[in-house]
Design an enzyme around this catalytic site. Structure first.
Site, PDB file in Angstrom:
ATOM      1  N   TYR A 196       0.849  -1.204   0.000  1.00 10.55           N
ATOM      2  CA  TYR A 196       0.000   0.000   0.000  1.00 10.55           C
ATOM      3  C   TYR A 196       0.878   1.245   0.000  1.00 10.55           C
ATOM      4  O   TYR A 196       1.868   1.304   0.735  1.00 10.55           O
ATOM      5  CB  TYR A 196      -0.902   0.024   1.247  1.00 10.55           C
ATOM      6  CG  TYR A 196      -2.343  -0.292   0.932  1.00 10.55           C
ATOM      7  CD1 TYR A 196      -3.019   0.422  -0.046  1.00 10.55           C
ATOM      8  CD2 TYR A 196      -3.029  -1.285   1.621  1.00 10.55           C
ATOM      9  CE1 TYR A 196      -4.345   0.139  -0.347  1.00 10.55           C
ATOM     10  CE2 TYR A 196      -4.359  -1.577   1.328  1.00 10.55           C
ATOM     11  CZ  TYR A 196      -5.006  -0.860   0.334  1.00 10.55           C
ATOM     12  OH  TYR A 196      -6.311  -1.140   0.044  1.00 10.55           O
TER      13      TYR A 196
ATOM     14  N   GLU B 229      -0.531   4.870  -0.334  1.00 16.04           N
ATOM     15  CA  GLU B 229      -1.292   6.120  -0.477  1.00 16.04           C
ATOM     16  C   GLU B 229      -0.381   7.327  -0.351  1.00 16.04           C
ATOM     17  O   GLU B 229       0.458   7.396   0.551  1.00 16.04           O
ATOM     18  CB  GLU B 229      -2.384   6.223   0.596  1.00 16.04           C
ATOM     19  CG  GLU B 229      -3.709   5.666   0.152  1.00 16.04           C
ATOM     20  CD  GLU B 229      -3.997   4.336   0.776  1.00 16.04           C
ATOM     21  OE1 GLU B 229      -3.016   3.606   1.058  1.00 16.04           O
ATOM     22  OE2 GLU B 229      -5.186   4.031   0.977  1.00 16.04           O
TER      23      GLU B 229
ATOM     24  N   ASP C 295      -7.737  13.765 -24.405  1.00 14.88           N
ATOM     25  CA  ASP C 295      -7.753  12.343 -24.053  1.00 14.88           C
ATOM     26  C   ASP C 295      -7.053  11.602 -25.192  1.00 14.88           C
ATOM     27  O   ASP C 295      -7.632  11.382 -26.254  1.00 14.88           O
ATOM     28  CB  ASP C 295      -9.204  11.876 -23.897  1.00 14.88           C
ATOM     29  CG  ASP C 295      -9.309  10.418 -23.493  1.00 14.88           C
ATOM     30  OD1 ASP C 295      -8.311   9.670 -23.671  1.00 14.88           O
ATOM     31  OD2 ASP C 295     -10.374   9.999 -23.014  1.00 14.88           O
TER      32      ASP C 295
ATOM     33  N   THR D 130      -4.733   6.252 -21.280  1.00 12.02           N
ATOM     34  CA  THR D 130      -4.504   4.922 -20.737  1.00 12.02           C
ATOM     35  C   THR D 130      -3.103   4.514 -21.184  1.00 12.02           C
ATOM     36  O   THR D 130      -2.491   5.168 -22.033  1.00 12.02           O
ATOM     37  CB  THR D 130      -5.534   3.902 -21.274  1.00 12.02           C
ATOM     38  OG1 THR D 130      -5.579   4.001 -22.697  1.00 12.02           O
ATOM     39  CG2 THR D 130      -6.913   4.144 -20.699  1.00 12.02           C
TER      40      THR D 130
ATOM     41  N   LYS E 217      -2.929   0.810 -24.683  1.00 16.06           N
ATOM     42  CA  LYS E 217      -3.391   0.732 -26.076  1.00 16.06           C
ATOM     43  C   LYS E 217      -2.157   0.823 -26.981  1.00 16.06           C
ATOM     44  O   LYS E 217      -1.313  -0.061 -26.934  1.00 16.06           O
ATOM     45  CB  LYS E 217      -4.441   1.816 -26.331  1.00 16.06           C
ATOM     46  CG  LYS E 217      -5.699   1.632 -25.465  1.00 16.06           C
ATOM     47  CD  LYS E 217      -6.789   2.600 -25.812  1.00 16.06           C
ATOM     48  CE  LYS E 217      -8.080   2.321 -25.062  1.00 16.06           C
ATOM     49  NZ  LYS E 217      -8.180   3.018 -23.778  1.00 16.06           N
TER      50      LYS E 217
ATOM     51  N   ARG F 219      -2.513  -2.418 -18.153  1.00 14.05           N
ATOM     52  CA  ARG F 219      -3.782  -1.681 -18.021  1.00 14.05           C
ATOM     53  C   ARG F 219      -3.622  -0.660 -16.912  1.00 14.05           C
ATOM     54  O   ARG F 219      -3.517  -1.013 -15.739  1.00 14.05           O
ATOM     55  CB  ARG F 219      -4.917  -2.632 -17.684  1.00 14.05           C
ATOM     56  CG  ARG F 219      -5.102  -3.731 -18.687  1.00 14.05           C
ATOM     57  CD  ARG F 219      -6.431  -4.412 -18.507  1.00 14.05           C
ATOM     58  NE  ARG F 219      -7.438  -3.644 -19.175  1.00 14.05           N
ATOM     59  CZ  ARG F 219      -7.708  -3.728 -20.487  1.00 14.05           C
ATOM     60  NH1 ARG F 219      -7.018  -4.563 -21.242  1.00 14.05           N
ATOM     61  NH2 ARG F 219      -8.642  -3.006 -21.022  1.00 14.05           N
TER      62      ARG F 219
END
Ligand code: DSN
Length: 419
Positions: A53, A55, A199, A225, A228, A234
């Site tokens: 983790y 954060e 985008d 993203t 692609k 991903r």
């Protein structure tokens, strides 16, 4: 205690993963938004980094034990800045939709106006489409494409911006076969004092490889993203040039919308960005476009109706109405023949989104396998044979024969990352 492998612990899932690997190896993947990651990227995603983790951001975390994670995230950020030529990058968004939502959180209040491309014209759900939170919680206004050209009408975009005074304008989308005119969007955004978000999810790899103009210097914020054309895992990134925008984006991603970043994904993004900075990646991006143009020419010569008449990038959108078949039955038959596509609405579609008139295809994956223009012409011929047979209502023999021929081709062009 010796630990058991996936095979021993869960043979059912292990076998399904192997089955998917075989399917990916044996298929000509033409889905415009997909790709094959390299073995190196794949390795980075399946690591112990998933156990941690983190954060916060490097140097300012809410959990201890960040000695290694901070280095990995810093490397990913620095590589993103170098590849795209920006001053700031946030590599934590879980995927494209959360990344875009962070832009709203950073710059808008609920009810504010967003101007984006309508989904049926090639925009994304998160650019203010009605079923998305962005269309429900904000006030969406949509632009489209001209009926006669299939291209974005910048006069319409300007007129809508002047009429509705949006706080945010999105350019880019998911089914746009033509170059995005970032300078023209920037001029309109400046005129109405809106934040311009580019985008670039579909074209990030083309931009990184110099095969599409960059929005840097025009867009206030850039979302993408990473899986692609960029050929990463991903995930997603947000980029900006001004300190003020970068701070707003960082706060929106964490603590605004997300908890701990997916550190295994961050590492794989860093690896993909390293790959994207190599000279071979420039050649890859250029070949993606050459392949798309060759495939588009082949299909057009066989009577396929290409939206906008062709392509400038990796993507082709086709209206199958003149072929006498809907997008869905065509995509299903093509899939059975080993040619993987997706059915897609076309501009001014008279059919429903779940049974639209078109299919969308793209060349990022076949180019990753090393295929070139000759293979594209062959793929175009196969697509024509299958679609024509479906329209005649007698496709079984054609599907079986094409599938055999597809298997011969895929055997000659092994996909990266697959064993
Ligand atoms: N699902 C992506 C695409 O296929 O373009 C967009 O989110």
């Amino acid at each position: 205690m010796a630990e058991n492998s996936l095979n021993a612990v869960d043979p059912e899932i292990a076998e399904l993963i192997r089955a998917e690997e075989r399917r990916q190896a044996d298929t000509v993947k033409l889905i415009a938004s997909e790709n094959y990651v390299s073995k190196a990227v794949l390795e980075a995603t399946g690591t112990v980094l998933t156990n941690k983790y983190s954060e916060g951001y490097p140097g300012k975390r809410y959990y201890e034990g960040q000695q290694v994670i901070d280095q990995i995230e810093t490397i990913a950020i620095e590589r993103a800045k170098a590849v795209f030529g920006v001053n700031h990058a946030n590599v934590q968004p879980y995927s494209g939709s959360p990344a875009n939502l962070a832009i709203y959180m950073a710059f808008l209040k609920p009810g504010d106006t967003v101007l984006g491309m309508g989904l049926p014209f090639g925009g994304h759900l998160t650019h203010g489409w009605s079923v998305s939170a962005t269309g429900k919680w904000f006030n969406p206004v949509r632009y489209g494409v001209r009926k006669d050209t299939g291209r974005i009408d910048m006069d319409e975009v300007r007129a809508l911006a002047l009429e509705h005074r949006p706080k945010l304008i999105f350019c880019g989308g998911t089914a746009i076969p033509r170059t995005i005119d970032f300078p023209a969007f920037a001029e309109i955004a400046r005129e109405v004092d809106a934040v311009l978000a580019a985008d670039i999810a579909h074209i990030a790899g083309l931009i990184a490889g110099g095969a599409h103009p960059s929005p840097v210097g025009y867009a206030d914020v850039i979302s993408t993203t990473t899986h692609k054309t960029l050929r990463g895992p991903r995930g997603a990134m947000l980029m900006a040039t001004s300190d003020e925008h970068a701070t707003a984006l960082n706060k929106a991603v964490f603590p605004g919308l997300q908890g701990g970043p997916h550190n295994h994904t961050t590492a794989a993004i860093a690896v993909a960005l390293r790959e994207a900075s190599q000279p071979e990646f420039k050649a890859y991006a250029a070949q993606v476009v050459k392949n798309a143009k060759a495939l588009a020419e082949e299909l057009a010569s066989r009577g396929f109706d290409l939206v906008s008449g062709g392509t400038d990038n990796h993507l082709i959108l086709m209206d199958l109405t003149p072929k006498g078949v809907g997008g869905k039955p065509a995509a299903q038959a093509l899939d059975r023949a080993g040619l993987e596509t997706n059915y897609n609405a076309v501009p001014f579609d008279t059919r429903k989104p779940f049974d639209p008139s078109g299919i969308r295809i793209g060349t990022p994956s076949v180019t990753s396998r090393g295929m070139g223009e000759a293979e594209m012409r062959q793929i175009g011929a196969w697509m024509d044979e299958v679609v024509t047979a479906v329209a005649k209502g007698d496709a079984e023999d054609v599907i079986a024969r094409v599938h055999n021929e597809v298997s011969e081709l895929t055997a000659k062009f092994p996909a990266p990352g697959l064993s």
